[in-house]
Write an enzyme that holds these catalytic residues in place. Structure first.
Site, PDB file in Angstrom:
ATOM      1  N   LYS A 147       0.852  -1.130   0.177  1.00 17.05           N
ATOM      2  CA  LYS A 147       0.070  -0.085  -0.138  1.00 17.05           C
ATOM      3  C   LYS A 147       0.774   0.835  -0.264  1.00 17.05           C
ATOM      4  O   LYS A 147       1.667   1.383   1.074  1.00 17.05           O
ATOM      5  CB  LYS A 147      -1.082   0.177   1.074  1.00 17.05           C
ATOM      6  N   ARG A 194     -10.082  10.231   0.954  1.00 15.48           N
ATOM      7  CA  ARG A 194     -10.727  11.214   2.814  1.00 15.48           C
ATOM      8  C   ARG A 194     -11.820  12.408   2.926  1.00 15.48           C
ATOM      9  O   ARG A 194     -12.418  11.907   3.612  1.00 15.48           O
ATOM     10  CB  ARG A 194      -9.692  12.123   2.125  1.00 15.48           C
ATOM     11  N   ARG A 241       0.997  10.634   5.725  1.00 14.32           N
ATOM     12  CA  ARG A 241       1.432   8.856   6.518  1.00 14.32           C
ATOM     13  C   ARG A 241       2.642   8.564   5.353  1.00 14.32           C
ATOM     14  O   ARG A 241       2.574   6.751   5.615  1.00 14.32           O
ATOM     15  CB  ARG A 241      -0.027   7.751   5.722  1.00 14.32           C
ATOM     16  N   GLU A 255       7.135  -6.564   0.622  1.00 11.12           N
ATOM     17  CA  GLU A 255       5.560  -6.627   2.309  1.00 11.12           C
ATOM     18  C   GLU A 255       4.925  -7.711   1.792  1.00 11.12           C
ATOM     19  O   GLU A 255       4.645  -7.970   3.224  1.00 11.12           O
ATOM     20  CB  GLU A 255       4.656  -5.043   1.758  1.00 11.12           C
ATOM     21  N   LYS A 281      -1.904  -1.928  -3.833  1.00  6.87           N
ATOM     22  CA  LYS A 281      -2.965  -0.144  -3.848  1.00  6.87           C
ATOM     23  C   LYS A 281      -2.222   1.038  -3.585  1.00  6.87           C
ATOM     24  O   LYS A 281      -1.422   0.734  -2.890  1.00  6.87           O
ATOM     25  CB  LYS A 281      -3.324  -0.338  -2.299  1.00  6.87           C
ATOM     26  N   SER A 296      -9.923   5.667  -5.144  1.00 11.48           N
ATOM     27  CA  SER A 296     -11.134   6.626  -5.462  1.00 11.48           C
ATOM     28  C   SER A 296     -10.292   7.806  -6.680  1.00 11.48           C
ATOM     29  O   SER A 296     -11.191   8.013  -7.218  1.00 11.48           O
ATOM     30  CB  SER A 296     -10.837   7.305  -4.013  1.00 11.48           C
ATOM     31  N   TYR A 314     -15.384   0.869  -7.813  1.00 10.57           N
ATOM     32  CA  TYR A 314     -15.763   1.225  -7.133  1.00 10.57           C
ATOM     33  C   TYR A 314     -16.788   1.075  -8.667  1.00 10.57           C
ATOM     34  O   TYR A 314     -18.032   1.708  -8.357  1.00 10.57           O
ATOM     35  CB  TYR A 314     -16.219   2.956  -7.131  1.00 10.57           C
TER      36      TYR A 314
END
Length: 328
Positions: A196, A206, A217, A233, A248, A274, A313
């Site tokens: 990610k 957000r 982050r 990872e 992602k 998004s 989506y």
């Protein structure tokens, strides 16, 4: 005159031949719909994601029934609470919005599709970070794992079949897996958001979760420059017991996705986030691209790169198009 002996175009001459020779296909069962569920009785449109809303629980019931009828594989639920605090206590409240919505949607559709839940604190904390903050303001990895364990038990008890660990804390898969097993939830599956990235493409999300984040982050999400780190990872998460690993965002990280898919012995998913959704919708609204073709091509490219399933989506709309095409 040149007369080529090798003519690859022969397999492109008719729709029937192109269909027969197609190397990659997308099926509705490989699609997962991310859904936002808010407190209250009204559903609220998300301005940066045209066509996507924050559902009330009743609205989510209708949406998940439609998703099941479309034949998609699952829904991934994100909670949007009315009240937040430093440790995200709403995430572990059995009557909190995410856990209440999970129970409602499982009751609505049963095993018709997989009801999944996001396991992260960012939607529930007043500081917007994915974990518990230490006194100096940094995200305390190990204190956060304890909260993730509590979240995992609350979500499993609410009926979630698969927990989406999206916080990018070191050791989160091993910690949650051990907590689930010790509490008798050995059959609850774990999806690790393994690769990610700290991406600009999360902007509309957000708004969707009404994020309170200040700053970024980057101390826990991956550097977009790093391919090998993403693969590492994923390998760590597999070794810790992840049932599924994920990359992602999807579209800008197809190289990472392909490499993870090549080495993984567990299913590999990808999240068309998004910002990817918003860009296509915005360009299509201006008449600059063919909306349907762009959606189909974007999802097909993620599948071609190696994703076994895709969070998008457009899941329900795309499933209808795929069913329509197959019926011809």
């Amino acid at each position: 005159m040149i007369n080529p002996v090798i003519r690859p175009r022969r397999l492109r001459t008719t729709p029937a031949l192109r269909r027969l020779a197609s190397e990659t296909r997308v099926h509705p069962a490989e699609l997962v719909l991310p859904m936002f569920v808010r407190e209250g009785t009204d559903s609220t449109p998300i301005s940066s994601m045209p066509g996507v809303v924050q559902h009330s629980i009743n609205g989510a019931r209708r949406a998940v029934a439609e998703a099941a009828a479309a034949g998609i594989g699952g829904v991934m639920l994100f909670g949007v609470p009315a009240v937040r605090d430093a440790t995200g206590t709403g995430a572990t409240d059995p009557d909190g919005i995410l856990n209440a919505a999970t129970r409602a949607l499982v009751a609505e559709v049963g095993d018709a599709l997989v009801v999944q839940t996001d396991l992260c604190l960012d939607e529930f904390t007043d500081h917007g970070h994915c974990g518990v903050l230490a006194a100096d303001g940094h995200v305390d990895n190990d204190a956060t794992l304890l909260r993730y364990n509590e979240m995992a038990l609350a979500q499993a008890e609410a009926g979630s079949a698969l927990l989406g660990l999206s916080g990018m804390m070191d050791g989160q898969v091993a910690s949650v897996r051990a907590a689930l097993d010790a509490a008798g939830h050995a059959d609850t599956a774990v999806l690790a958001y393994s690769a990610k990235y700290a991406s600009a493409y999360y902007g509309p999300f957000r708004e969707a979760v009404q994020s309170t984040l200040v700053g970024d982050r980057r101390t826990y999400q991956l550097d977009p420059a790093n391919r090998r780190e993403g693969v590492r990872e994923a390998r760590i998460d597999i070794d810790e017991g992840a049932d599924v690993v994920m990359v992602k965002p999807a579209g800008s990280y197809l190289d990472v996705l392909a490499e993870v898919a090549a080495m993984s012995e567990v299913p590999v998913w990808a999240y068309q986030v998004s910002g990817e959704y918003a860009m296509i919708e915005a360009a299509a609204a201006q008449g600059w691209i063919d909306r349907r073709r762009a959606i189909e091509e974007s999802v097909l490219s993620i599948r071609r790169a190696g994703a076994d399933a895709i969070l998008t989506y457009w899941a329900v709309e795309l499933a209808a198009w795929l069913t329509e095409t197959d019926a011809r």
